[in-house]
Design a protein around this motif. Structure first.
Motif, PDB file in Angstrom:
ATOM      1  N   VAL A 287       0.808  -1.212   0.000  1.00  0.00           N
ATOM      2  CA  VAL A 287       0.000   0.000   0.000  1.00  0.00           C
ATOM      3  C   VAL A 287       0.848   1.272   0.000  1.00  0.00           C
ATOM      4  CG1 VAL A 287      -0.249  -0.020   2.525  1.00  0.00           C
ATOM      5  CG2 VAL A 287      -1.948   1.154   1.106  1.00  0.00           C
ATOM      6  N   ASP A 288       1.942   1.300   0.767  1.00  0.00           N
ATOM      7  CA  ASP A 288       2.780   2.505   0.825  1.00  0.00           C
ATOM      8  C   ASP A 288       3.418   2.810  -0.521  1.00  0.00           C
ATOM      9  OD1 ASP A 288       2.207   2.932   3.498  1.00  0.00           O
ATOM     10  OD2 ASP A 288       3.924   1.749   4.214  1.00  0.00           O
ATOM     11  N   LEU A 289       3.913   1.763  -1.179  1.00  0.00           N
ATOM     12  CA  LEU A 289       4.516   1.950  -2.497  1.00  0.00           C
ATOM     13  C   LEU A 289       3.471   2.432  -3.498  1.00  0.00           C
ATOM     14  CD1 LEU A 289       6.637   1.691  -4.701  1.00  0.00           C
ATOM     15  CD2 LEU A 289       6.143  -0.769  -4.806  1.00  0.00           C
ATOM     16  N   LEU A 290       2.296   1.820  -3.493  1.00  0.00           N
ATOM     17  CA  LEU A 290       1.231   2.184  -4.425  1.00  0.00           C
ATOM     18  C   LEU A 290       0.772   3.624  -4.201  1.00  0.00           C
ATOM     19  CD1 LEU A 290      -0.783  -1.156  -4.340  1.00  0.00           C
ATOM     20  CD2 LEU A 290       0.510  -0.247  -6.284  1.00  0.00           C
ATOM     21  N   LYS A 291       0.765   4.077  -2.949  1.00  0.00           N
ATOM     22  CA  LYS A 291       0.421   5.470  -2.648  1.00  0.00           C
ATOM     23  C   LYS A 291       1.441   6.420  -3.268  1.00  0.00           C
ATOM     24  CE  LYS A 291      -1.954   4.847   1.808  1.00  0.00           C
ATOM     25  NZ  LYS A 291      -1.849   5.126   3.265  1.00  0.00           N
ATOM     26  N   GLU A 292       2.717   6.063  -3.132  1.00  0.00           N
ATOM     27  CA  GLU A 292       3.779   6.903  -3.694  1.00  0.00           C
ATOM     28  C   GLU A 292       3.661   6.977  -5.212  1.00  0.00           C
ATOM     29  OE1 GLU A 292       5.979   8.742  -2.251  1.00  0.00           O
ATOM     30  OE2 GLU A 292       5.729   8.122  -0.167  1.00  0.00           O
ATOM     31  N   ILE A 293       3.365   5.843  -5.838  1.00  0.00           N
ATOM     32  CA  ILE A 293       3.235   5.812  -7.300  1.00  0.00           C
ATOM     33  C   ILE A 293       2.051   6.662  -7.744  1.00  0.00           C
ATOM     34  CG2 ILE A 293       2.886   4.356  -9.324  1.00  0.00           C
ATOM     35  CD1 ILE A 293       4.090   2.033  -7.696  1.00  0.00           C
ATOM     36  N   LEU A 294       0.912   6.526  -7.062  1.00  0.00           N
ATOM     37  CA  LEU A 294      -0.269   7.325  -7.402  1.00  0.00           C
ATOM     38  C   LEU A 294       0.033   8.816  -7.318  1.00  0.00           C
ATOM     39  CD1 LEU A 294      -3.537   5.813  -5.847  1.00  0.00           C
ATOM     40  CD2 LEU A 294      -3.033   6.247  -8.257  1.00  0.00           C
ATOM     41  N   SER A 295       0.734   9.192  -6.271  1.00  0.00           N
ATOM     42  CA  SER A 295       1.081  10.596  -6.076  1.00  0.00           C
ATOM     43  C   SER A 295       1.937  11.114  -7.232  1.00  0.00           C
ATOM     44  CB  SER A 295       1.829  10.772  -4.749  1.00  0.00           C
ATOM     45  OG  SER A 295       2.255  12.097  -4.568  1.00  0.00           O
ATOM     46  N   ALA A 296       2.892  10.299  -7.680  1.00  0.00           N
ATOM     47  CA  ALA A 296       3.759  10.703  -8.791  1.00  0.00           C
ATOM     48  C   ALA A 296       3.011  10.708 -10.120  1.00  0.00           C
ATOM     49  CB  ALA A 296       4.958   9.766  -8.871  1.00  0.00           C
ATOM     50  N   LEU A 297       2.067   9.784 -10.276  1.00  0.00           N
ATOM     51  CA  LEU A 297       1.311   9.703 -11.528  1.00  0.00           C
ATOM     52  C   LEU A 297       0.448  10.936 -11.775  1.00  0.00           C
ATOM     53  CD1 LEU A 297       0.163   5.961 -11.555  1.00  0.00           C
ATOM     54  CD2 LEU A 297       1.567   7.085 -13.303  1.00  0.00           C
ATOM     55  N   THR A 298       0.047  11.627 -10.714  1.00  0.00           N
ATOM     56  CA  THR A 298      -0.833  12.789 -10.882  1.00  0.00           C
ATOM     57  C   THR A 298      -0.194  13.891 -11.726  1.00  0.00           C
ATOM     58  OG1 THR A 298      -0.071  13.764  -8.787  1.00  0.00           O
ATOM     59  CG2 THR A 298      -2.051  12.394  -8.702  1.00  0.00           C
ATOM     60  N   TRP A 299       1.152  13.935 -11.792  1.00  0.00           N
ATOM     61  CA  TRP A 299       1.809  14.957 -12.613  1.00  0.00           C
ATOM     62  C   TRP A 299       2.657  14.348 -13.735  1.00  0.00           C
ATOM     63  CZ3 TRP A 299       6.938  13.923 -12.224  1.00  0.00           C
ATOM     64  CH2 TRP A 299       7.412  13.373 -11.031  1.00  0.00           C
ATOM     65  N   SER A 300       2.452  13.054 -14.023  1.00  0.00           N
ATOM     66  CA  SER A 300       3.291  12.370 -15.015  1.00  0.00           C
ATOM     67  C   SER A 300       2.635  12.192 -16.379  1.00  0.00           C
ATOM     68  CB  SER A 300       3.704  10.987 -14.475  1.00  0.00           C
ATOM     69  OG  SER A 300       4.470  11.116 -13.306  1.00  0.00           O
ATOM     70  N   PHE A 301       1.452  12.746 -16.577  1.00  0.00           N
ATOM     71  CA  PHE A 301       0.784  12.626 -17.879  1.00  0.00           C
ATOM     72  C   PHE A 301       1.364  13.630 -18.868  1.00  0.00           C
ATOM     73  CE2 PHE A 301      -2.066  10.372 -15.189  1.00  0.00           C
ATOM     74  CZ  PHE A 301      -2.764   9.490 -16.001  1.00  0.00           C
ATOM     75  N   PRO A 302       1.363  13.275 -20.166  1.00  0.00           N
ATOM     76  CA  PRO A 302       0.824  12.063 -20.783  1.00  0.00           C
ATOM     77  C   PRO A 302       1.720  10.842 -20.554  1.00  0.00           C
ATOM     78  CG  PRO A 302       1.840  13.434 -22.453  1.00  0.00           C
ATOM     79  CD  PRO A 302       1.888  14.220 -21.175  1.00  0.00           C
ATOM     80  N   LEU A 303       1.071   9.676 -20.450  1.00  0.00           N
ATOM     81  CA  LEU A 303       1.802   8.437 -20.157  1.00  0.00           C
ATOM     82  C   LEU A 303       2.251   7.705 -21.410  1.00  0.00           C
ATOM     83  CD1 LEU A 303      -0.488   6.953 -17.343  1.00  0.00           C
ATOM     84  CD2 LEU A 303       1.486   8.450 -17.080  1.00  0.00           C
ATOM     85  N   GLY A 304       1.623   8.003 -22.525  1.00  0.00           N
ATOM     86  CA  GLY A 304       1.913   7.243 -23.726  1.00  0.00           C
ATOM     87  C   GLY A 304       1.036   6.001 -23.790  1.00  0.00           C
ATOM     88  N   GLU A 305       1.002   5.385 -24.941  1.00  0.00           N
ATOM     89  CA  GLU A 305       0.113   4.237 -25.173  1.00  0.00           C
ATOM     90  C   GLU A 305       0.386   3.090 -24.206  1.00  0.00           C
ATOM     91  OE1 GLU A 305      -1.116   1.162 -28.807  1.00  0.00           O
ATOM     92  OE2 GLU A 305       0.170   2.909 -29.196  1.00  0.00           O
ATOM     93  N   GLU A 306       1.654   2.762 -24.006  1.00  0.00           N
ATOM     94  CA  GLU A 306       1.987   1.633 -23.134  1.00  0.00           C
ATOM     95  C   GLU A 306       1.596   1.929 -21.686  1.00  0.00           C
ATOM     96  OE1 GLU A 306       5.869  -1.072 -21.794  1.00  0.00           O
ATOM     97  OE2 GLU A 306       6.025   0.355 -23.469  1.00  0.00           O
ATOM     98  N   GLY A 307       1.842   3.162 -21.234  1.00  0.00           N
ATOM     99  CA  GLY A 307       1.504   3.522 -19.861  1.00  0.00           C
ATOM    100  C   GLY A 307       0.015   3.470 -19.604  1.00  0.00           C
ATOM    101  N   VAL A 308      -0.778   4.008 -20.531  1.00  0.00           N
ATOM    102  CA  VAL A 308      -2.239   3.986 -20.377  1.00  0.00           C
ATOM    103  C   VAL A 308      -2.748   2.550 -20.391  1.00  0.00           C
ATOM    104  CG1 VAL A 308      -4.434   4.633 -21.439  1.00  0.00           C
ATOM    105  CG2 VAL A 308      -2.567   6.284 -21.337  1.00  0.00           C
ATOM    106  N   THR A 309      -2.170   1.714 -21.255  1.00  0.00           N
ATOM    107  CA  THR A 309      -2.580   0.305 -21.313  1.00  0.00           C
ATOM    108  C   THR A 309      -2.386  -0.378 -19.961  1.00  0.00           C
ATOM    109  OG1 THR A 309      -2.016   0.159 -23.664  1.00  0.00           O
ATOM    110  CG2 THR A 309      -2.170  -1.909 -22.443  1.00  0.00           C
ATOM    111  N   ARG A 310      -1.283  -0.052 -19.295  1.00  0.00           N
ATOM    112  CA  ARG A 310      -1.026  -0.625 -17.968  1.00  0.00           C
ATOM    113  C   ARG A 310      -2.050  -0.147 -16.947  1.00  0.00           C
ATOM    114  NH1 ARG A 310       2.482  -4.951 -17.902  1.00  0.00           N
ATOM    115  NH2 ARG A 310       4.338  -4.523 -19.143  1.00  0.00           N
ATOM    116  N   LEU A 311      -2.370   1.135 -16.996  1.00  0.00           N
ATOM    117  CA  LEU A 311      -3.269   1.693 -15.981  1.00  0.00           C
ATOM    118  C   LEU A 311      -4.740   1.369 -16.224  1.00  0.00           C
ATOM    119  CD1 LEU A 311      -2.029   5.243 -14.938  1.00  0.00           C
ATOM    120  CD2 LEU A 311      -1.799   3.085 -13.744  1.00  0.00           C
ATOM    121  N   LYS A 312      -5.102   1.066 -17.463  1.00  0.00           N
ATOM    122  CA  LYS A 312      -6.511   0.760 -17.716  1.00  0.00           C
ATOM    123  C   LYS A 312      -6.791  -0.741 -17.634  1.00  0.00           C
ATOM    124  CE  LYS A 312      -6.513   0.523 -22.816  1.00  0.00           C
ATOM    125  NZ  LYS A 312      -7.045   1.133 -24.050  1.00  0.00           N
ATOM    126  N   SER A 313      -5.806  -1.503 -17.187  1.00  0.00           N
ATOM    127  CA  SER A 313      -6.035  -2.931 -16.968  1.00  0.00           C
ATOM    128  C   SER A 313      -6.993  -3.115 -15.789  1.00  0.00           C
ATOM    129  CB  SER A 313      -4.712  -3.647 -16.670  1.00  0.00           C
ATOM    130  OG  SER A 313      -4.199  -3.240 -15.414  1.00  0.00           O
TER     131      SER A 313
END
Length: 439
Positions: free
Chosen positions: A186-212
């Motif tokens: 959970v702690d790692l996933l929280k950190e990743i979510l926080s970083a993702l909020t300013w990491s867009f655009p993710l590109g096709e591969e990144g979006v594919t991972r997140l929309k799984s």
């Protein structure tokens, strides 16, 4: 760094005075010309040199390059590359000059931190990929924190990090560890979510991972958690995903409990931005071709209409526009229109928002009113006329609107004109001050 000296006012032609006047003194201190940035004419804080050999303050030259310029501002030569080489010798001279003139109120410029380079970002991405593949959660968390710390240092760092593919690596890491166990990591996933909020655009591969399915379930889990920070981050990430790739809505609609999570965030607000993002997601889900009607009905049955009306009472422009968009979609459904008509606040608030918020809000308000009145509800027509809707719609025609909105306004005016004899009051606050004289 803000200097404590007082500058003279600009003289003729708007040129800056090159003299510094010490506090409580008639003497002036002149900043050496080679200490000034050729662009801003201010004392350089972080001098860097271009391939042409000219030195500028980093902030000024970065703005110049970011604006699309490909030449050196001084020499006008086309730049062979955009490398910014720190001029350490000049920086030390400037720092020594600041110390020597401390009595003039000059503060020493601190040594700037070296910005992160594309090579460093690429190296971190490679390490993230390896740590993710090995399931090394501890190393992954350290790398994510390192990236976040660099991004906090400057906007330039953040742009460099995003433009060099960090989003795709973060998305891959999020999906991988969400698949292992959300509770365990959970702690790692929280950190990743926080970083993702300013990491867009993710590109096709990144979006594919997140929309799984795994990633979407994990984000929904965070939205249902008690951690407000992670809850709003999950909302922000979902909203940005929709803007980048609307196909993720189909997968989101399949996630159990997503409607309840979104409804609860609207009901118990975290912050205005989170509410606005939540309304965007709800609106887009309601517009889905196959499941849109079912999703809309669920929200209506949960009681979203009173929440939307509460938002319209005091919401800012952005939130009102999104709330009206949701209500407009709700009124596409028979049950939605009936539920909206049953609420005493619906018509008064919709009429009030016409010409009061923005063109977008006016368009949605007219569309909602049109759908409610076409439901052959005589009481809605009479109430709208009593509230001054007829006069407002005339103004809308005068000030201009889209062809589709104009058709709806014309149809509404025809229907309302039949009930004008039942008018109990006139909205004198509108008057005719917005009316244009016809030619």
């Amino acid at each position: 760094m803000t200097f404590l000296w007082r500058r003279r006012k600009c003289g003729r032609g708007g040129k800056r005075d090159k003299a510094i006047k010490p506090i409580n003194s008639k003497k002036e201190l002149t900043i050496p010309t080679h200490f000034r940035c050729p662009i801003s004419l201010d004392l350089m804080k972080d001098p860097v040199s271009l391939s042409t050999g000219i030195t500028y303050d980093r902030e000024s030259i970065e703005k110049w390059i970011d604006a699309g310029n490909v030449t050196c501002p001084v020499t006008k030569q086309t730049l062979r590359n955009f490398d910014l080489i720190p001029n350490h010798a000049l920086r030390k001279m400037i720092q020594e000059w600041c110390v020597d003139n401390k009595s003039y109120g000059v503060e020493r410029i601190p040594t700037p931190r070296v910005p992160i380079s594309p090579y460093e970002v690429s190296e971190i991405c490679t390490r993230m990929l390896a740590a993710t593949k090995n399931g090394d959660a501890k190393n992954c968390e350290e790398l994510v924190k390192k990236i976040k710390n660099s991004a906090r240092e400057s906007e330039r760092n953040r742009r460099c990090i995003v433009s060099n593919g960090i989003g795709s690596g973060l998305a891959d890491m999020f999906e991988t560890f969400a698949c292992f166990s959300a509770d365990k990591h959970v702690d790692l996933l929280k950190e990743i979510l926080s970083a993702l909020t300013w990491s867009f655009p993710l590109g096709e591969e990144g979006v594919t991972r997140l929309k799984s399915t795994v990633s979407l379930r994990c984000m929904t889990w965070f939205m249902n958690s008690e951690d407000l920070f992670s809850k709003q981050n999950a909302i922000f990430v979902l909203k940005d995903m929709i803007y980048e790739d609307q196909s993720c809505l189909d997968g989101l609609a399949q996630i159990e409990g997503i409607e309840e999570a979104l409804f609860h965030i609207v009901k118990v607000p975290i912050c205005p931005k989170a509410t606005q993002a939540c309304l965007v997601i709800i609106h887009r889900m309601m517009l889905l071709q196959e499941k849109g009607s079912i999703i809309t009905l669920r929200f209506v049955q949960m009681g979203i209409i009173p929440l939307i009306l509460d938002i319209l009472v005091e919401g800012n422009k952005g939130i009102c526009e999104k709330a009206l968009g949701v209500l407009d979609s709700i009124c596409n459904l028979k049950e939605g229109k009936e539920s909206a008509c049953d609420n005493a606040l619906t018509v008064p608030l919709i009429v009030k928002k016409i010409l009061r918020v923005s063109d977008t809000a006016t368009k949605f308000s007219i569309s909602i009113l049109w759908k409610l009145i076409l439901g052959e509800n005589e009481n809605v027509v009479i109430e709208a006329v009593q509230l001054g809707a007829f006069q407002k719609l005339l103004v809308v025609l005068q000030v201009g609107c889209s062809e589709r909105t104009k058709e709806k306004v014309t149809e509404l005016l025809k229907l309302m004109n039949m009930y004008r004899d039942k008018l109990d009051c006139f909205d004198s606050s509108m008057g005719f001050k917005y009316m244009k004289r016809s030619n």
